[in-house]
Write a protein that holds these residues in place. Structure first.
Motif, PDB file in Angstrom:
ATOM      1  N   LYS A   2       0.785  -1.271   0.097  1.00  0.00           N
ATOM      2  CA  LYS A   2       0.067  -0.091   0.038  1.00  0.00           C
ATOM      3  C   LYS A   2       0.967   1.321  -0.098  1.00  0.00           C
ATOM      4  O   LYS A   2       0.495   2.198  -0.786  1.00  0.00           O
ATOM      5  CB  LYS A   2      -0.866   0.026   1.088  1.00  0.00           C
ATOM      6  CG  LYS A   2      -1.567   1.128   1.480  1.00  0.00           C
ATOM      7  CD  LYS A   2      -2.475   1.349   2.809  1.00  0.00           C
ATOM      8  CE  LYS A   2      -3.293   2.648   2.820  1.00  0.00           C
ATOM      9  NZ  LYS A   2      -4.087   2.438   4.151  1.00  0.00           N
ATOM     10  N   THR A  31     -13.941   1.938  -7.363  1.00  0.00           N
ATOM     11  CA  THR A  31     -12.584   1.933  -6.756  1.00  0.00           C
ATOM     12  C   THR A  31     -11.819   2.993  -7.339  1.00  0.00           C
ATOM     13  O   THR A  31     -10.764   3.655  -6.525  1.00  0.00           O
ATOM     14  CB  THR A  31     -12.203   0.443  -7.344  1.00  0.00           C
ATOM     15  OG1 THR A  31     -12.850  -0.384  -7.098  1.00  0.00           O
ATOM     16  CG2 THR A  31     -10.652   0.197  -7.288  1.00  0.00           C
ATOM     17  N   CYS A 244      -5.840 -11.176 -10.686  1.00  0.00           N
ATOM     18  CA  CYS A 244      -6.941 -10.906 -10.060  1.00  0.00           C
ATOM     19  C   CYS A 244      -8.442 -11.567 -11.051  1.00  0.00           C
ATOM     20  O   CYS A 244      -8.187 -12.162 -11.967  1.00  0.00           O
ATOM     21  CB  CYS A 244      -7.167  -9.489  -9.921  1.00  0.00           C
ATOM     22  SG  CYS A 244      -7.811  -8.487 -11.602  1.00  0.00           S
ATOM     23  N   ASP A 245      -9.472 -11.480 -10.441  1.00  0.00           N
ATOM     24  CA  ASP A 245     -10.656 -11.900 -10.762  1.00  0.00           C
ATOM     25  C   ASP A 245     -11.090 -11.092 -12.084  1.00  0.00           C
ATOM     26  O   ASP A 245     -10.460 -10.085 -12.474  1.00  0.00           O
ATOM     27  CB  ASP A 245     -11.959 -11.668  -9.826  1.00  0.00           C
ATOM     28  CG  ASP A 245     -11.773 -12.930  -8.804  1.00  0.00           C
ATOM     29  OD1 ASP A 245     -11.160 -13.911  -8.926  1.00  0.00           O
ATOM     30  OD2 ASP A 245     -12.710 -12.633  -7.848  1.00  0.00           O
ATOM     31  N   LYS A 254     -11.827  -6.184  -6.099  1.00  0.00           N
ATOM     32  CA  LYS A 254     -11.467  -7.030  -5.034  1.00  0.00           C
ATOM     33  C   LYS A 254     -10.014  -6.911  -4.684  1.00  0.00           C
ATOM     34  O   LYS A 254      -9.322  -6.911  -3.703  1.00  0.00           O
ATOM     35  CB  LYS A 254     -11.485  -8.457  -5.693  1.00  0.00           C
ATOM     36  CG  LYS A 254     -13.427  -8.518  -5.453  1.00  0.00           C
ATOM     37  CD  LYS A 254     -13.594 -10.089  -6.061  1.00  0.00           C
ATOM     38  CE  LYS A 254     -15.129 -10.565  -6.067  1.00  0.00           C
ATOM     39  NZ  LYS A 254     -15.417 -11.771  -6.873  1.00  0.00           N
ATOM     40  N   ILE A 255      -9.003  -6.907  -6.027  1.00  0.00           N
ATOM     41  CA  ILE A 255      -7.533  -6.806  -5.746  1.00  0.00           C
ATOM     42  C   ILE A 255      -7.031  -5.530  -4.928  1.00  0.00           C
ATOM     43  O   ILE A 255      -6.299  -5.585  -4.430  1.00  0.00           O
ATOM     44  CB  ILE A 255      -7.088  -7.120  -7.015  1.00  0.00           C
ATOM     45  CG1 ILE A 255      -5.455  -7.573  -6.749  1.00  0.00           C
ATOM     46  CG2 ILE A 255      -6.763  -6.086  -7.891  1.00  0.00           C
ATOM     47  CD1 ILE A 255      -5.324  -8.974  -6.020  1.00  0.00           C
ATOM     48  N   CYS A 256      -7.987  -4.473  -5.471  1.00  0.00           N
ATOM     49  CA  CYS A 256      -7.454  -3.278  -4.629  1.00  0.00           C
ATOM     50  C   CYS A 256      -7.908  -3.111  -3.215  1.00  0.00           C
ATOM     51  O   CYS A 256      -7.033  -2.783  -2.586  1.00  0.00           O
ATOM     52  CB  CYS A 256      -8.123  -2.094  -5.423  1.00  0.00           C
ATOM     53  SG  CYS A 256      -7.295  -1.795  -6.911  1.00  0.00           S
ATOM     54  N   ARG A 257      -8.959  -3.907  -2.804  1.00  0.00           N
ATOM     55  CA  ARG A 257      -9.071  -4.231  -1.479  1.00  0.00           C
ATOM     56  C   ARG A 257      -8.090  -5.162  -0.604  1.00  0.00           C
ATOM     57  O   ARG A 257      -7.776  -4.799   0.106  1.00  0.00           O
ATOM     58  CB  ARG A 257     -10.552  -4.908  -1.245  1.00  0.00           C
ATOM     59  CG  ARG A 257     -11.709  -3.548  -1.756  1.00  0.00           C
ATOM     60  CD  ARG A 257     -12.014  -3.077  -0.537  1.00  0.00           C
ATOM     61  NE  ARG A 257     -12.637  -3.629   0.544  1.00  0.00           N
ATOM     62  CZ  ARG A 257     -13.281  -3.102   1.652  1.00  0.00           C
ATOM     63  NH1 ARG A 257     -13.216  -1.846   1.857  1.00  0.00           N
ATOM     64  NH2 ARG A 257     -13.777  -3.973   2.647  1.00  0.00           N
ATOM     65  N   GLU A 258      -7.841  -6.016  -1.665  1.00  0.00           N
ATOM     66  CA  GLU A 258      -6.964  -7.251  -0.812  1.00  0.00           C
ATOM     67  C   GLU A 258      -5.429  -6.514  -0.666  1.00  0.00           C
ATOM     68  O   GLU A 258      -5.036  -6.692   0.378  1.00  0.00           O
ATOM     69  CB  GLU A 258      -6.781  -8.198  -1.976  1.00  0.00           C
ATOM     70  CG  GLU A 258      -5.860  -9.331  -1.210  1.00  0.00           C
ATOM     71  CD  GLU A 258      -5.904 -10.496  -2.385  1.00  0.00           C
ATOM     72  OE1 GLU A 258      -4.790 -11.127  -2.491  1.00  0.00           O
ATOM     73  OE2 GLU A 258      -6.464 -10.912  -3.224  1.00  0.00           O
ATOM     74  N   LEU A 259      -5.052  -5.544  -1.533  1.00  0.00           N
ATOM     75  CA  LEU A 259      -3.828  -4.822  -1.512  1.00  0.00           C
ATOM     76  C   LEU A 259      -3.755  -3.797  -0.731  1.00  0.00           C
ATOM     77  O   LEU A 259      -2.764  -3.132  -0.475  1.00  0.00           O
ATOM     78  CB  LEU A 259      -3.271  -4.578  -2.962  1.00  0.00           C
ATOM     79  CG  LEU A 259      -3.236  -5.907  -4.013  1.00  0.00           C
ATOM     80  CD1 LEU A 259      -2.561  -5.233  -5.090  1.00  0.00           C
ATOM     81  CD2 LEU A 259      -1.780  -6.740  -3.305  1.00  0.00           C
ATOM     82  N   GLN A 260      -5.035  -3.319  -0.124  1.00  0.00           N
ATOM     83  CA  GLN A 260      -5.341  -2.133   0.923  1.00  0.00           C
ATOM     84  C   GLN A 260      -4.803  -0.892   0.128  1.00  0.00           C
ATOM     85  O   GLN A 260      -4.314  -0.027   0.711  1.00  0.00           O
ATOM     86  CB  GLN A 260      -4.295  -2.290   1.964  1.00  0.00           C
ATOM     87  CG  GLN A 260      -4.563  -3.646   2.845  1.00  0.00           C
ATOM     88  CD  GLN A 260      -4.022  -3.667   4.179  1.00  0.00           C
ATOM     89  OE1 GLN A 260      -2.880  -3.086   4.402  1.00  0.00           O
ATOM     90  NE2 GLN A 260      -4.440  -4.537   5.097  1.00  0.00           N
TER      91      GLN A 260
END
Length: 262
Positions: A2, A31, A244-245, A254-260
């Motif tokens: 992040k 996002t 990512c998906d 989803k990936i931006c959330r996962e990577l914070q």
């Protein structure tokens, strides 16, 4: 991760923009807004010319992108300022056009102001082009303008080989759908990333890139963090740091959330 990433570049078709719905997924819009609020520099990296983005959704047209690479990296803009352009060598272009006219290989070419078919072409090509971009190039013979990107539609293996014979004069990406993308020699999307990294005083480790196609391979290899969409080409996934998906499964969100990032 992040705190490391400072700028994020997105391919457009198949990454931000879904051809299934002809729109940007709502989760992706959310996002992008949050990424800007978090202070990330946000850019697009597309093989479309500027004219071909006019029919994209309003959200895209009004979003405050910090930079944009058009024509597969041949035209680089920071906000509304053109800071770099790399047209195809005119001798190479004339050679390509002469070959295409002789063998009746349909060609679409793009300039700063628009895109055109060099010669009349089959309705199937026009139909497929419209389905993708919701606009239609007009037929206009080349008149010496700077050309930044060419799409060739070879009909036979011989056509394919003839275009590839120019690989030392131009950069060629085969998209696997009987479409070949041609830019100036040594020009691809990674060049736009390099230009903006230098302009913003960033290292490549501070840049993340998203993509889904063959013409995103060099960009993802070059970026500090290369993210391939789940709907992307297998060859791209092989060079990506993360897969990512798919775009229609909220992959970017989803990936931006996962990577914070957000």
């Amino acid at each position: 991760m992040k705190d490391k990433i400072k700028a994020i570049f997105f391919d457009v078709d198949g990454t931000l923009y879904s051809h299934r719905f002809h729109d940007i997924p709502e989760s992706t819009k959310e996002t992008m807004i949050k990424l800007k609020q978090q202070g990330y520099k946000i850019g697009i990296s597309t093989s479309r010319c500027r004219y071909e983005t006019k029919n994209l959704p309003r959200f895209f047209r009004e979003f405050p992108f910090d930079a944009a690479f058009y024509d597969g990296g041949a035209l680089v803009m920071e906000k509304d300022q053109m800071i770099h352009k790399a047209p195809i060598d005119k001798n190479a272009l004339k050679k390509l056009l002469q070959m295409a006219e002789k063998d009746q290989i349909p060609l679409r070419y793009s300039t700063v102001e628009g895109d055109h078919f060099a010669y009349p072409c089959d309705w199937q090509i026009k139909d497929n082009f419209f389905k993708l971009y919701l606009n239609m190039p007009i037929v206009k013979p080349y008149e010496g303008e700077d050309v930044f990107n060419v799409l060739a539609y070879p009909k036979t293996k011989e056509h394919l080989e003839k275009i590839y014979s120019m690989h030392e004069e131009v950069n060629i990406v085969e998209h696997g759908d009987k479409t070949m993308e041609i830019t100036a020699q040594h020009i691809d999307k990674s060049k736009g990333v390099a230009i903006m990294a230098d302009r913003w005083n960033l290292t490549m480790d501070e840049i993340a890139c998203f993509g889904d196609g063959y013409n995103d391979i060099e960009m993802l290899k070059y970026a500090g963090l290369g993210i391939a969409m789940g709907n992307g080409k297998d060859a791209l996934k092989e060079v990506a740091d993360i897969v990512c998906d798919a775009i229609d499964d909220d992959g970017i969100y989803k990936i931006c959330r996962e990577l914070q990032f957000i």
